[in-house]
Design an enzyme around this catalytic site. Structure first.
Site, PDB file in Angstrom:
ATOM      1  N   HIS B  61      15.117  21.828 -56.385  1.00  0.00           N
ATOM      2  CA  HIS B  61      16.206  21.013 -55.824  1.00  0.00           C
ATOM      3  C   HIS B  61      17.373  20.917 -56.808  1.00  0.00           C
ATOM      4  CE1 HIS B  61      17.047  17.423 -52.958  1.00  0.00           C
ATOM      5  NE2 HIS B  61      18.183  17.871 -53.464  1.00  0.00           N
ATOM      6  N   ASN B  95      24.305  22.945 -49.488  1.00  0.00           N
ATOM      7  CA  ASN B  95      25.534  22.214 -49.116  1.00  0.00           C
ATOM      8  C   ASN B  95      26.738  22.637 -49.955  1.00  0.00           C
ATOM      9  OD1 ASN B  95      24.530  21.000 -51.433  1.00  0.00           O
ATOM     10  ND2 ASN B  95      25.174  18.940 -50.848  1.00  0.00           N
ATOM     11  N   HIS B 182      15.514  15.997 -46.155  1.00  0.00           N
ATOM     12  CA  HIS B 182      16.175  14.849 -46.787  1.00  0.00           C
ATOM     13  C   HIS B 182      15.956  13.692 -45.819  1.00  0.00           C
ATOM     14  CE1 HIS B 182      19.804  12.832 -48.782  1.00  0.00           C
ATOM     15  NE2 HIS B 182      19.637  12.120 -47.673  1.00  0.00           N
ATOM     16  N   ASN B 281      21.749   9.315 -53.909  1.00  0.00           N
ATOM     17  CA  ASN B 281      21.143   9.257 -52.588  1.00  0.00           C
ATOM     18  C   ASN B 281      19.885  10.122 -52.558  1.00  0.00           C
ATOM     19  OD1 ASN B 281      20.867   8.594 -49.925  1.00  0.00           O
ATOM     20  ND2 ASN B 281      22.218  10.225 -49.177  1.00  0.00           N
ATOM     21  N   ASP B 308      17.220  17.281 -58.278  1.00  0.00           N
ATOM     22  CA  ASP B 308      18.382  16.880 -57.466  1.00  0.00           C
ATOM     23  C   ASP B 308      19.628  16.819 -58.354  1.00  0.00           C
ATOM     24  OD1 ASP B 308      19.962  16.229 -55.351  1.00  0.00           O
ATOM     25  OD2 ASP B 308      19.086  14.255 -54.982  1.00  0.00           O
ATOM     26  N   HIS B 312      29.234  16.156 -60.535  1.00  0.00           N
ATOM     27  CA  HIS B 312      30.492  15.789 -59.889  1.00  0.00           C
ATOM     28  C   HIS B 312      31.600  15.773 -60.932  1.00  0.00           C
ATOM     29  CE1 HIS B 312      28.953  14.722 -55.947  1.00  0.00           C
ATOM     30  NE2 HIS B 312      27.970  14.045 -56.506  1.00  0.00           N
TER      31      HIS B 312
END
Lengths: 340, 441
Positions: B61, B95, B182, B281, B308, B312
């Site tokens: 992930h 994504n 998810h 999240n 995960d 950013h």
């Protein structure tokens, strides 16, 4: 204490210092010349990311009565609406040497972010953030209650608290920064707070708050109460199924004429009815209740200016905790130089 | 072509017995005591006394952001971070922009991984076109592409339509794929900002209730049972989810589950700082959830650790909480956080660590050449760890472009000293060495 961000972290000494100072300030509002030189040469910025004419003009009046220079900065008509970040806006204000920033923001925590991020050196006063906190509203509510409570108990209000006072806060607690700030402040001042709301409008986790919770307004009135604070309810909440209809809400949780009469029947002659405004007459409060002698709505507005003067003065004059309670020599003299 | 070989001396294999490991031609050539003589002629010797040798970590992930958000991360920077973190394979979530929902995009990401050469990059394919939840993406084409996709996920968005989820679970059986869900019921989490509970009530932030995760997991394990498919649950975050997965495994349902390092260490109390570096999240949960997740990872209810990793740009975090992006970096801290929470606490051994960070994720992703035992003939994907080292987390010193590490300023145990990827040292002395050159050997 450099900032006023919430009431959860506001200690009893500082809370009472603000209320006592506000009492001194309220005397200024009674004078012919409603002005003090205390903050001459200081700059207060009203930074409003959310519409609120009432709160903005209250802060503006407070700052001007203390002779501060006031800059109003609203998200509408500024670069904020073109997508400038909070950080850039804050640093712009810093470059303009703001001494205090009064911030109203739609996002919970934005004032805390401003105060702790290092973007700005000014004192930050939270004028309402999202559904988090509205500390000056809670302070003006407490000020209003303290005046009433002191009169009832025959004690001086200066230096006093709300020990033993029974307060109901009724309505949309879930979305209310007013409720959140009042619960902690009133508890700090010794009041016994009961929240009354439909279960859908209470946050999960409310059981950890320092207050009682009830779904039954009539039963809590029967149990005896000294102040009933009605919260604004947005009728649109029914669209998200928080309650079935505005009428059902008003019947079960509205302070209507029948409940106003019930206070008399219960011989609760000194119980006051409060509302932070703006009111939805006929929804959470009837006109009969809003306009009755029990209503403190306009007192609350008046006291708002005094409380905000106190907060601005104490934060800009140094460590709030170090401020001795009422002795404020600067307020003894009228502002002759400012107003010839 | 000269094949460099390395002799790793006196490493503690999986934290157990000490042995020498000879790496040659991309494979483990020999394992034994005091390897010497002609066998090691010309080999570079690495003194691994005091170090633990583990199979290269496999992340199921990872968000590498490329294509589309190269300001946040690229395959190059993300895989450098992975190598430094002890990984030899990562799964790049779908994504990106464009979404990895076609053979073309997954092959592009796979190719970028090959060109970088720091780890194997296995693209995850989107379940639905554009992650929109309305139409199945061409799962078969992605499976048959050079990227050989086996893991499919709309991660970031839940496949919330039960019929869509059922069809996806069924369809990927044709090529032994798995749906990585998810789990987030969208209506229960509209506008959600943090875990719903004690802290959200005080802060006035919209809540993300545990039931929104648990209800989807409950539905999905029943669907997986009904159609006889493989289900993988991404980033499990609540004690209730653990109970449901434990129940499902007890019934023989083919479900695997993942936990992130941050959910093993951090709680919602951090949100009181209002610092969006803690916004993620699913959100950080309560203390009791953290302890349930640790116990579940230790007892096998949760199969793997997945980072995960979600880099950013700084402006996405230097703002109000509600305006901030969700996600945390994790590749360069995963090993240390898992050591801190699972090994230092006595819940797991290094052999267990190898299972949850390497063998099990490789098995879920159907990777034949990763997560293998440290034995002769196996691919030389090896990480050497100094378990006694301690370090202070400094996001500015990381290889990832993301500075959004929630562990910033913390002192953590364990340091990656070397990473061998296909027999080539991508990391030596805790620093990046050189990438593996595909096709040159």
């Amino acid at each position: 204490m450099r900032h006023l961000l919430d009431t959860e972290s506001l200690g009893r000494d500082n809370a009472i210092a603000i209320l006592d100072t506000a009492q001194e300030m309220s005397a200024v509002g009674e004078r012919e010349v409603k002005k003090l030189p205390a903050l001459r040469g200081r700059t207060v910025v009203n930074l409003f990311f959310e519409d609120s004419t009432r709160t903005r003009i209250s802060f503006e009046a407070a700052a001007k009565r203390l002779s501060a220079d006031v800059i109003n900065f609203s998200a509408k008509g500024s670069s904020v609406s073109k997508g400038e970040s909070l950080k850039d806006t804050a640093q712009t204000l810093e470059a303009m040497s703001a001494d205090a920033v009064v911030i109203r923001h739609w996002a919970s925590g934005a004032p805390a972010r401003l105060a702790t991020s290092g973007w700005i050196d000014a004192a930050v006063i939270n004028a309402g953030d999202g559904t988090h906190a509205h500390p000056t509203q809670a302070l003006l509510d407490a000020f209003t209650m303290r005046t009433h409570w002191a009169r009832l108990t025959g004690t001086p209000s200066v230096g006093g608290d709300l020990a033993g006072m029974r307060v109901l806060i009724v309505g949309d607690v879930l979305h209310s920064r007013v409720a959140r700030s009042n619960v902690w402040l009133l508890r700090t001042l010794g009041a016994r707070v009961t929240l009354v709301a439909p279960p859908t409008l209470l946050p999960v986790g409310v059981e950890h708050w320092p207050c009682e919770v009830s779904y039954d307004l009539d039963a809590t009135l029967e149990a005896g109460v000294d102040a009933v604070m009605m919260l604004r309810v947005q009728a649109e909440r029914m669209k998200a199924s928080f309650f079935p209809s505005a009428r059902e809400y008003a019947r079960r949780w509205g302070f209507d004429d029948a409940r106003l009469a019930r206070l008399d029947a219960l011989a609760l002659k000194d119980t006051i009815v409060m509302h932070p405004g703006p009111m939805n007459r006929g929804l959470e409060i009837s006109s009969g209740a809003a306009d009755s002698p029990r209503s403190t709505v306009l007192d609350q507005v008046r006291n708002g200016v005094s409380v905000r003067m106190a907060a601005l003065y104490l934060l800009l004059s140094g460590d709030m905790k170090a401020v001795p309670t009422p002795a404020l020599p600067a307020f003894a003299q009228p502002a002759a130089k400012d107003h010839p | 072509m000269i094949h460099a070989s390395h002799l790793i001396r006196s490493a503690s294999l999986l934290g157990k017995g000490t042995a020498d490991v000879l790496v040659r031609d991309g494979v483990i050539a020999a394992v034994g005591q005091d390897l010497g003589g002609a066998a090691i002629d010309g080999a570079t010797v690495i003194d691994a006394a005091g170090l633990v040798a583990l199979p290269g970590m496999v992340d199921l992930h990872t968000h590498l952001r490329e294509p589309g958000r190269e300001d946040a991360e690229t395959v190059e920077t993300g895989t450098r971070a992975a190598a430094l973190g002890g990984f030899t394979a990562v799964h790049a979530m779908a994504n990106s922009s464009p979404v990895a929902d076609t053979a073309g995009v997954v092959e592009q990401v796979w190719q970028l991984g090959r060109e970088s050469g720091w780890v194997d990059v296995h693209p995850v394919g989107a379940v639905t076109v554009g992650l929109a939840g309305e139409q199945l993406a061409e799962l078969g084409a992605m499976a048959d592409s050079r990227a050989r996709v086996r893991v499919f996920s709309d991660d970031g968005i839940c496949v919330s339509d039960p019929v869509m989820m059922r069809r996806a679970l069924e369809y990927v059986k044709a090529f032994d794929g798995v749906i990585a869900q998810h789990a987030q019921e969208p209506r229960l989490t509209a506008g959600a900002q943090m875990n719903e509970g004690k802290v959200s009530a005080v802060l006035g932030l919209a809540g993300w209730p545990a039931v929104a995760e648990e209800s989807i997991i409950a539905r999905d394990v029943l669907l997986a049972q009904h159609v006889g498919s493989r289900l993988h649950v991404c980033h499990v975050s609540t004690a209730g989810s653990v109970e449901i997965i434990r129940w499902a495994k007890g019934r023989g349902i083919c479900v695997t589950a993942e936990v992130t390092p941050h959910h093993l260490l951090l709680t919602e109390e951090l949100v009181r700082s209002w610092d969006p570096v803690y916004k993620v999240n699913p959100p950080l949960r309560a203390d009791e959830d953290v302890h349930a997740l640790r116990a579940a990872l230790a007892d096998g209810t949760i199969d793997i650790v997945g980072t995960d990793h979600a880099p950013h740009p700084s402006e996405a975090k230097e703002c109000e909480w509600a305006a901030a992006a969700m996600g945390m970096t994790g590749l360069e801290t995963a090993l240390s956080v898992v050591q801190e929470t699972m090994i230092e606490s006595g819940l797991m051994t290094w052999a267990d660590f190898a299972r949850v960070t390497s063998a099990a994720p490789a098995a879920i992703g159907r990777l034949g050449d990763q997560g293998r035992p440290l034995e002769p003939g196996e691919p030389a994907n090896i990480v050497l760890v100094d378990p006694a080292a301690r370090w202070n987390v400094d996001p500015a010193a990381m290889a990832t472009k993301g500075r959004n590490s929630p562990f910033a300023g913390m002192e953590l145990p364990g340091r990656v000293v070397a990473t061998f990827f296909r027999g080539h040292p991508t990391v030596l002395d805790g620093r990046l060495n050189t990438p593996y050159l595909h096709g040159a050997r």
